[in-house]
Design a protein around this motif. Structure first.
Motif, PDB file in Angstrom:
ATOM      1  N   CYS A  41       0.848  -1.185   0.000  1.00  0.00           N
ATOM      2  CA  CYS A  41       0.000   0.000   0.000  1.00  0.00           C
ATOM      3  C   CYS A  41       0.887   1.241   0.000  1.00  0.00           C
ATOM      4  CB  CYS A  41      -0.863  -0.040   1.261  1.00  0.00           C
ATOM      5  SG  CYS A  41      -1.830   1.440   1.533  1.00  0.00           S
ATOM      6  N   SER A  43       0.594   3.710   1.782  1.00  0.00           N
ATOM      7  CA  SER A  43       0.844   4.078   3.182  1.00  0.00           C
ATOM      8  C   SER A  43       2.105   3.400   3.729  1.00  0.00           C
ATOM      9  CB  SER A  43      -0.333   3.665   4.069  1.00  0.00           C
ATOM     10  OG  SER A  43      -1.515   4.250   3.604  1.00  0.00           O
ATOM     11  N   HIS A  63      -0.206  -3.983   5.595  1.00  0.00           N
ATOM     12  CA  HIS A  63      -1.499  -4.139   6.256  1.00  0.00           C
ATOM     13  C   HIS A  63      -2.565  -4.650   5.292  1.00  0.00           C
ATOM     14  CE1 HIS A  63      -2.169   0.534   5.809  1.00  0.00           C
ATOM     15  NE2 HIS A  63      -2.317  -0.084   4.668  1.00  0.00           N
ATOM     16  N   GLU A  64      -2.094  -5.456   4.350  1.00  0.00           N
ATOM     17  CA  GLU A  64      -3.025  -6.178   3.463  1.00  0.00           C
ATOM     18  C   GLU A  64      -2.589  -7.640   3.508  1.00  0.00           C
ATOM     19  OE1 GLU A  64      -3.980  -2.554   0.303  1.00  0.00           O
ATOM     20  OE2 GLU A  64      -2.564  -4.099  -0.310  1.00  0.00           O
ATOM     21  N   CYS A  89      -5.861  -3.067   8.292  1.00  0.00           N
ATOM     22  CA  CYS A  89      -5.057  -1.945   8.792  1.00  0.00           C
ATOM     23  C   CYS A  89      -4.989  -1.844  10.297  1.00  0.00           C
ATOM     24  CB  CYS A  89      -5.600  -0.641   8.224  1.00  0.00           C
ATOM     25  SG  CYS A  89      -5.619  -0.649   6.432  1.00  0.00           S
ATOM     26  N   CYS A 159      -7.120  -3.266   2.484  1.00  0.00           N
ATOM     27  CA  CYS A 159      -6.971  -1.816   2.657  1.00  0.00           C
ATOM     28  C   CYS A 159      -7.617  -1.082   1.482  1.00  0.00           C
ATOM     29  CB  CYS A 159      -5.511  -1.412   2.826  1.00  0.00           C
ATOM     30  SG  CYS A 159      -5.297   0.378   2.921  1.00  0.00           S
ATOM     31  N   ARG A 339      -1.924  -3.195  -8.010  1.00  0.00           N
ATOM     32  CA  ARG A 339      -1.404  -3.372  -6.661  1.00  0.00           C
ATOM     33  C   ARG A 339      -0.326  -4.438  -6.701  1.00  0.00           C
ATOM     34  NH1 ARG A 339      -2.827   0.523  -3.030  1.00  0.00           N
ATOM     35  NH2 ARG A 339      -3.498  -0.302  -1.009  1.00  0.00           N
TER      36      ARG A 339
HETATM   37 ZN   LIG Z   1      -3.177   0.823   3.132  1.00  0.00          ZN
END
Ligand SMILES: [Zn+2]
Ligand SMILES: [Zn+2]
Length: 349
Positions: A41, A43, A63-64, A89, A159, A339
């Motif tokens: 991600c 983030s 966080h995925e 997340c 996410c 992704r």
């Molecule tokens: Zn994320």
């Protein structure tokens, strides 16, 4: 406790490399998960590079998370050993405040515990994310993954998926609504898929005409080039809902003019200042600009179940753990459809 391999960054300028981290021994409500896939991600990159401040090092992002249940505590009932599960997340919250009681743990008044860079209640220090072999998570924050979906392509739903599903769901997008998705990246491509599956007439709104074919393949009915003033004028005051996924500050006034009376544009991408909004553009038409952050645990499970029913996953490119630093550069340059997902076997070998 057990020591596992992970990939982490030692400081904001460092590349990610292999390190060792500790995972806690399972408690009665804990689930120990062997991580099989982890999405990448934006983030993750912001946290590694401390773009938002407050990063704690080493940062182990991710966080995925998708994995297999290895072990469960004796009070765990929602999953069993061998199940495929997801972690998004957050891995904890207070569970007592109003938002927590209303299934909005992402807005916990005491602060949700992020899957990484959060405060680790159990071991002290900070939490480490999914770029690792295993993770131990309280069962409440562990999600069930529909069996009919490809596990690797499910990872980004935790996410990017919930971030776009939640606002579409909250503002009750339904059959026949005209919905615009602004920006075609990791978030935008999921927004198109969800809005299409909810029965909306989906318009991809982008600055780049070369994204049109892909947008249609993903489920967009029309493509609106935001730089084309005439086209923007034709669509003025016609949208029931706009999902704005642009990841950086920008001028949102042209988009506000696309909304119908009382309609809402929801921001999910830019966690930074936007250009000034002209009050008149809101007043003339009673228009709304809102924001949304991921979704609560209950809604995240609903999103996964919706994906199972409608056969929705993310469009992904698989990578090995040791190519993560190159992958970050490509994410920053918008060069991924849509992704990256890390095959965590590549960390075990
Ligand atoms: Zn994320
Ligand atoms: Zn709370």
């Amino acid at each position: 406790m057990s020591e596992v391999k992970a990939y982490g960054a030692a400081d904001s300028k460092a590349d990610l490399k292999e390190i060792k981290i500790e995972r806690r021994a399972i408690k009665p409500r804990d689930v120990k998960i062997k991580i099989t896939y982890c999405g990448v991600c934006h983030s993750d990159i912001h946290t590694v590079r401390n773009d938002w401040g407050g990063s704690k090092y080493p940062v182990v992002p991710g966080h995925e998370i998708i994995g297999k249940v290895l072990e469960i505590g004796n009070e765990v009932e929602n999953v069993k050993v061998g199940d495929t599960v997801g972690v998004g997340c957050m891995v904890d919250s207070c569970r007592e405040c109003e938002p927590c009681k209303n299934d909005l743990e992402q807005f916990c008044e005491k602060g949700m515990v992020g899957t990484y860079n959060g405060k680790d209640k159990h071991l002290g220090g900070h939490t480490y994310g999914g770029y690792s072999e295993e993770v131990v998570v309280d069962n409440y924050y562990v999600l069930r993954v529909p069996k009919n979906l490809d596990e690797n392509a499910v990872a980004p739903l935790l996410c990017a998926g919930i971030t776009t599903f939640s606002p579409l769901n909250h503002w009750k997008v339904s059959k026949g609504d005209k919905v615009g998705v602004i920006g075609l990246g990791g978030l935008g491509h999921m927004g198109i898929k969800f809005a299409h599956a909810m029965g909306a007439h989906v318009v991809m709104i982008t600055t780049s005409p070369d994204k049109a074919d892909d947008a249609k393949r993903l489920g967009a009915d029309e493509v609106l080039i935001s730089k084309d003033a005439d086209a923007m004028k034709k669509h003025a005051n016609s949208f029931d809902f706009l999902l704005n996924t642009v990841p950086v500050g920008h001028d949102i006034n042209p988009y506000i003019s696309l909304l119908k009376i009382d309609a809402t544009m929801c921001m999910v991408g830019a966690v930074e200042p936007l250009e000034a909004v002209h009050g008149g553009s809101l007043i003339m038409g009673r228009k709304n600009v809102a924001g949304s952050l991921i979704g609560g645990i209950k809604e995240t499970q609903e999103m996964l179940d919706f994906c199972g029913e409608h056969n929705i996953v993310s469009d992904i490119e698989m990578i090995d753990m040791n190519t993560i630093n190159e992958a970050y550069e490509r994410v920053v340059n918008g060069d991924v459809k849509y992704r990256f997902v890390i095959d965590m076997e590549s960390l075990r070998n």
